[in-house]
Scaffold this motif. Structure first.
Motif, PDB file in Angstrom:
ATOM      1  N   GLY A   1      22.986  -9.873 -11.476  1.00 23.00           N
ATOM      2  CA  GLY A   1      22.945 -10.330 -12.864  1.00 23.00           C
ATOM      3  C   GLY A   1      23.205  -9.165 -13.810  1.00 23.00           C
ATOM      4  O   GLY A   1      23.181  -7.997 -13.409  1.00 23.00           O
ATOM      5  N   GLY A   2      23.433  -9.507 -15.088  1.00 22.42           N
ATOM      6  CA  GLY A   2      23.829  -8.479 -16.047  1.00 22.42           C
ATOM      7  C   GLY A   2      22.681  -7.870 -16.809  1.00 22.42           C
ATOM      8  O   GLY A   2      22.425  -8.208 -17.964  1.00 22.42           O
ATOM      9  N   GLY A   3      22.000  -6.945 -16.171  1.00 21.92           N
ATOM     10  CA  GLY A   3      20.934  -6.195 -16.841  1.00 21.92           C
ATOM     11  C   GLY A   3      21.059  -4.749 -16.408  1.00 21.92           C
ATOM     12  O   GLY A   3      21.784  -4.453 -15.449  1.00 21.92           O
ATOM     13  N   ILE A   4      20.329  -3.882 -17.081  1.00 23.06           N
ATOM     14  CA  ILE A   4      20.435  -2.464 -16.754  1.00 23.06           C
ATOM     15  C   ILE A   4      20.033  -2.193 -15.300  1.00 23.06           C
ATOM     16  O   ILE A   4      20.560  -1.289 -14.646  1.00 23.06           O
ATOM     17  CB  ILE A   4      19.646  -1.584 -17.768  1.00 23.06           C
ATOM     18  N   ALA A   5      19.131  -3.043 -14.763  1.00 25.51           N
ATOM     19  CA  ALA A   5      18.707  -2.842 -13.366  1.00 25.51           C
ATOM     20  C   ALA A   5      19.832  -3.134 -12.367  1.00 25.51           C
ATOM     21  O   ALA A   5      19.655  -2.954 -11.159  1.00 25.51           O
ATOM     22  CB  ALA A   5      17.490  -3.697 -13.058  1.00 25.51           C
ATOM     23  N   ALA A   6      21.004  -3.575 -12.859  1.00 23.97           N
ATOM     24  CA  ALA A   6      22.127  -3.851 -11.948  1.00 23.97           C
ATOM     25  C   ALA A   6      22.466  -2.623 -11.109  1.00 23.97           C
ATOM     26  O   ALA A   6      22.919  -2.742  -9.969  1.00 23.97           O
ATOM     27  CB  ALA A   6      23.344  -4.317 -12.746  1.00 23.97           C
ATOM     28  N   TYR A   7      22.223  -1.434 -11.680  1.00 22.74           N
ATOM     29  CA  TYR A   7      22.566  -0.238 -10.895  1.00 22.74           C
ATOM     30  C   TYR A   7      21.693  -0.123  -9.640  1.00 22.74           C
ATOM     31  O   TYR A   7      22.097   0.432  -8.636  1.00 22.74           O
ATOM     32  CB  TYR A   7      22.504   1.032 -11.758  1.00 22.74           C
ATOM     33  N   LYS A   8      20.469  -0.708  -9.722  1.00 21.51           N
ATOM     34  CA  LYS A   8      19.593  -0.653  -8.543  1.00 21.51           C
ATOM     35  C   LYS A   8      20.071  -1.614  -7.452  1.00 21.51           C
ATOM     36  O   LYS A   8      19.683  -1.493  -6.296  1.00 21.51           O
ATOM     37  CB  LYS A   8      18.151  -0.980  -8.922  1.00 21.51           C
ATOM     38  N   ALA A   9      20.895  -2.603  -7.860  1.00 22.15           N
ATOM     39  CA  ALA A   9      21.436  -3.534  -6.866  1.00 22.15           C
ATOM     40  C   ALA A   9      22.376  -2.793  -5.910  1.00 22.15           C
ATOM     41  O   ALA A   9      22.599  -3.221  -4.779  1.00 22.15           O
ATOM     42  CB  ALA A   9      22.152  -4.687  -7.560  1.00 22.15           C
TER      43      ALA A   9
ATOM     44  N   PHE B   1      27.889  -3.563 -16.477  1.00 25.10           N
ATOM     45  CA  PHE B   1      26.966  -2.491 -16.073  1.00 25.10           C
ATOM     46  C   PHE B   1      27.477  -1.699 -14.858  1.00 25.10           C
ATOM     47  O   PHE B   1      27.322  -0.492 -14.799  1.00 25.10           O
ATOM     48  CB  PHE B   1      25.585  -3.075 -15.758  1.00 25.10           C
ATOM     49  N   VAL B   2      28.034  -2.417 -13.870  1.00 23.26           N
ATOM     50  CA  VAL B   2      28.525  -1.767 -12.648  1.00 23.26           C
ATOM     51  C   VAL B   2      29.870  -2.410 -12.316  1.00 23.26           C
ATOM     52  O   VAL B   2      30.029  -3.619 -12.491  1.00 23.26           O
ATOM     53  CB  VAL B   2      27.546  -1.984 -11.456  1.00 23.26           C
ATOM     54  N   THR B   3      30.818  -1.643 -11.822  1.00 25.44           N
ATOM     55  CA  THR B   3      32.119  -2.250 -11.527  1.00 25.44           C
ATOM     56  C   THR B   3      32.087  -2.943 -10.166  1.00 25.44           C
ATOM     57  O   THR B   3      31.374  -2.507  -9.257  1.00 25.44           O
ATOM     58  CB  THR B   3      33.248  -1.198 -11.486  1.00 25.44           C
TER      59      THR B   3
END
Ligand code: CTP
Length: 407
Positions: free
Chosen positions: A16-24, A49-51
């Motif tokens: 999903g589109g939140g800042i925590a996307a990088y933790k995904a 947030f992430v490509t």
């Protein structure tokens, strides 16, 4: 155990589109390390947030981002993805994504593939604390939680990316992987229902004053997590402890000892095990003023009366039954620990009691470690120590031995 459960399993991670996307990104890597085959789907917002290229590199497969793209759909589209997977993990679940999942919408790569998916879904929310606590969001959480197919992990509490403090942090990647693994592994407590009381109670004397104690519920929640990890269905009757992780088990919030007794007695007949870890207030003010009591000069006397003993009442209720739950109590003592605990075990008709010396360093209220002695009805005595999590797992291991064999 985690690696074994996930070995070869087919898992979709919906981002999903939140800042925590990088933790995904870390999540995809860790699931892969545990042996799972991972495919990724992203919402439109997640791409901000992430490509997709990052997830493609980490998962080793193209990422589903656009269900209108003939190239993606023709290759391995949302329906193929849904048919292929055994588990769908959504991380981070934003407030918006949660609402869309609950409503059954299908307007991006995550929601369309999720709608077409029939298996278990693990949701790992992450958002600002106000958005998490928003009534609408909580309604959506409750509605999804009520469906056995949907499990939640987190959110945790702490400092959020936006600077606010409270619930809303994405659960630790390790916890998400463990929760995913537990959905595959049946676990030694699979098919068992464990009821736990945790935290303090509050006994109000007027609308703004109450009698309570410093229990944080940590031990009880560690027990809940351990029991869930071992495959049990878990219900926690929880006194007021503030924001805590409530992942993968039912939480019934209560305030007073009477509320706790009512909720426990309504459930104790149906469960396989009841663990009373709550620090229940033994007394309450005889009367509760409807309005705030104004102070006056001189001393003030308060008459206290006893509250129900939740554990003793539950024990009385099920005693003599052919099929009765295993009953486990806690004894917080400051002296003659084993002697007093054994007395409580007998008096309250328990199968086991977990005794701790709350004056010992690294034990008792609020700390993360514990050091306990478990006494069982057969006269045995075992010492356990470690983090509350480790101690919880060991206690559940002992309880497992006390459960009657499955019919
Ligand atoms: N307990 C309970 N309801 C209460 C009091 C205690 O369910 N009103 C449970 C606790 O959760 C714990 C066990 O009973 O599992 C022991 O509680 P404790 O207060 O230590 O023991 P008491 O029997 O109340 O004895 P004392 O206060 O004299 O130590």
């Amino acid at each position: 155990m985690v690696a074994l459960a996930l070995q070869g399993r087919r898992v979709i991670v919906g981002v999903g589109g939140g800042i925590a996307a990088y933790k995904a990104c870390e999540l995809v890597r860790e699931l892969g390390r545990a042996g799972a085959q991972v495919r990724v789907a992203m919402t439109e917002a997640a791409k901000q947030f992430v490509t997709p290229l990052t997830f493609q590199a980490l998962s080793g497969h193209p990422v589903l981002t656009d269900y209108f793209d003939p190239a993606q759909e023709g290759n391995f589209g949302h329906l193929d993805l849904a048919r292929w997977a055994e588990l769908y993990v959504v991380a981070p679940v934003t407030a918006d994504l949660l609402a869309r999942i609950r409503a059954g919408m299908g307007n991006d790569a995550v929601t369309t593939s999720l709608l077409a998916f029939r298996g278990p879904v693990l949701l790992a929310p992450a958002m600002n604390v106000a958005m998490w606590e928003n009534e609408r969001t909580q309604e959506n959480v409750a509605a999804l939680r009520a469906e056995p197919r949907f499990q939640f992990v987190g959110p945790g509490a702490g400092m959020l990316a936006c600077g606010d403090v409270g619930a809303g942090r994405l659960a630790e990647v390790g916890a998400i992987v463990a929760a995913a693994a537990s959905l595959f592994a049946p676990g030694p407590l699979a098919g068992r229902h464990v009821l736990i009381t945790a935290g303090p109670t509050r006994e109000y004397l007027d609308p703004v004053r109450f009698i309570s104690n410093p229990s944080t519920g940590k031990m009880g929640l560690a027990l809940a997590e351990a029991a869930r990890g071992m495959g049990a269905k878990v219900t926690v009757v929880l006194g007021p402890v503030g924001a805590v992780e409530r992942s993968g088990y039912e939480v019934v919030d209560v305030v007073s000892a009477e509320d706790m007794a009512r909720e426990v007695l309504a459930r104790v007949d149906e469960v396989d095990c009841f663990i009373a870890s709550a620090a229940v207030s033994d007394w309450k003010p005889e009367t509760r003023a409807a309005q705030k009591v104004k102070k006056s000069e001189g001393p003030e006397a308060l008459t206290l009366v006893r509250t129900p003993d939740v554990l003793a009442e539950a024990s009385r209720r099920v005693s003599g039954r052919e099929k009765r739950p295993v009953l486990v109590g806690f004894a917080a003592e400051t002296q003659r620990v084993v002697e007093y605990a054994r007395d409580k075990l007998e008096r309250k008709g328990l199968d086991a009691i977990v005794a701790n010396d709350v004056t010992a360093p690294g034990a008792g209220f609020g700390v993360d470690t514990n050091q306990v002695t478990v006494l069982t009805r057969d006269g045995k005595q075992r010492e356990l120590s470690g983090t509350k999590r480790e101690v919880a797992r060991s206690i559940l291991g002992l309880i497992q031995e006390l459960l009657p064999p499955r019919p």
